[in-house]
Scaffold this motif. Structure first.
Motif, PDB file in Angstrom:
ATOM      1  N   ARG A 115       0.823  -1.211   0.000  1.00 57.50           N
ATOM      2  CA  ARG A 115       0.000   0.000   0.000  1.00 57.50           C
ATOM      3  C   ARG A 115       0.859   1.264   0.000  1.00 57.50           C
ATOM      4  NH1 ARG A 115      -2.804  -1.395   3.981  1.00 57.50           N
ATOM      5  NH2 ARG A 115      -2.088  -0.020   5.647  1.00 57.50           N
TER       6      ARG A 115
ATOM      7  N   GLN B  12       1.017   4.145  -2.982  1.00 61.23           N
ATOM      8  CA  GLN B  12       0.700   5.546  -2.698  1.00 61.23           C
ATOM      9  C   GLN B  12       1.860   6.472  -3.054  1.00 61.23           C
ATOM     10  OE1 GLN B  12      -0.523   5.537   1.413  1.00 61.23           O
ATOM     11  NE2 GLN B  12      -2.537   4.674   0.955  1.00 61.23           N
TER      12      GLN B  12
ATOM     13  N   ARG C 158       2.108   6.818  -6.883  1.00 59.59           N
ATOM     14  CA  ARG C 158       1.067   7.703  -7.416  1.00 59.59           C
ATOM     15  C   ARG C 158       1.420   9.170  -7.195  1.00 59.59           C
ATOM     16  NH1 ARG C 158      -4.207   4.349  -5.201  1.00 59.59           N
ATOM     17  NH2 ARG C 158      -4.293   2.817  -6.899  1.00 59.59           N
ATOM     18  N   LYS C 159       1.971   9.477  -6.029  1.00 58.39           N
ATOM     19  CA  LYS C 159       2.360  10.860  -5.749  1.00 58.39           C
ATOM     20  C   LYS C 159       3.496  11.309  -6.663  1.00 58.39           C
ATOM     21  CE  LYS C 159       0.909  11.004  -0.898  1.00 58.39           C
ATOM     22  NZ  LYS C 159       1.358  11.148   0.512  1.00 58.39           N
TER      23      LYS C 159
END
Length: 204
Positions: A192, A196, A199-200
């Protein structure tokens, strides 16, 4: 922090509405080491804090306060007297890490789609993939279902599967799930986090 290795099955003794949510009271066989007030316990995948407890004739009764957000985002809002749940005490620094790192923070609730028993005693379960971020569910990755650490066997566009060995079937509540049942899901914290961060970085 937990490992996803269930230590005990317990039974819900009562659920009572309070001003701040629900007081959940459960009963189980006591642990060898004493329970402490304020201790964190993974309760069918949800990290809850012990607010009261007492022992009697080898049995342990634990009380937790469950807030509205937890009731809304997990299956705990459906608990009633007699519901069976999985328990695990928090990970110690000197504990063996036999499962994987589990926070006790539920990502979402999914449903059982199919159950297939094998001739060798295993059981293959297929779940919906609707509430949980599909990018965090990867084949051969880790997942926590109802507080149980499992390996993802296969992933489709709208579903994923795990395989239960006889020990898991016999010693956790997953052995009693039926098609249509809802379960608490926590994706692997490492996967996870990577998703994340990636994606950032893509947004920069």
């Amino acid at each position: 922090m937990f490992t996803g290795l269930v230590q005990k099955k317990a039974i819900v003794a009562s659920t009572n509405q309070t001003e701040s949510g629900v007081r959940l009271v459960i009963s189980c066989i006591k642990w060898e080491t004493p329970i402490e007030h304020g201790e964190s316990i993974c309760t069918s995948g949800c990290c809850l804090t012990v607010v009261d407890f007492y022992e009697e004739k080898g049995n342990l009764t634990l009380s937790f306060d469950v807030v509205p957000e937890t009731l809304r985002c997990t299956t705990l809002g459906t608990f009633s007297e007699g519901t069976q749940i999985n328990l695990e005490r928090s990970l110690r620094a000197d504990s063996l890490l036999g499962g994987h790192f589990v926070q006790g923070h539920i990502d979402g609730v999914e449903r059982v789609l199919e159950i297939e028993s094998t001739v060798t005693g295993e059981r293959r379960l297929r779940f919906t993939l609707e509430a949980v971020d599909c990018d965090t569910i990867i084949s051969k990755g880790s997942i926590t279902i109802e507080g149980v650490s499992l390996t993802i066997a296969e992933v489709g566009d709208t579903w994923f599967e795990v395989v239960l060995v006889p020990t898991t079937i016999n010693e956790t509540t997953l052995g009693a799930v039926e098609v249509g049942d809802s379960v608490n899901i926590e994706s692997d914290i490492l996967t996870r986090t990577i998703v994340q961060v990636a994606r950032k970085m893509q947004k920069k």
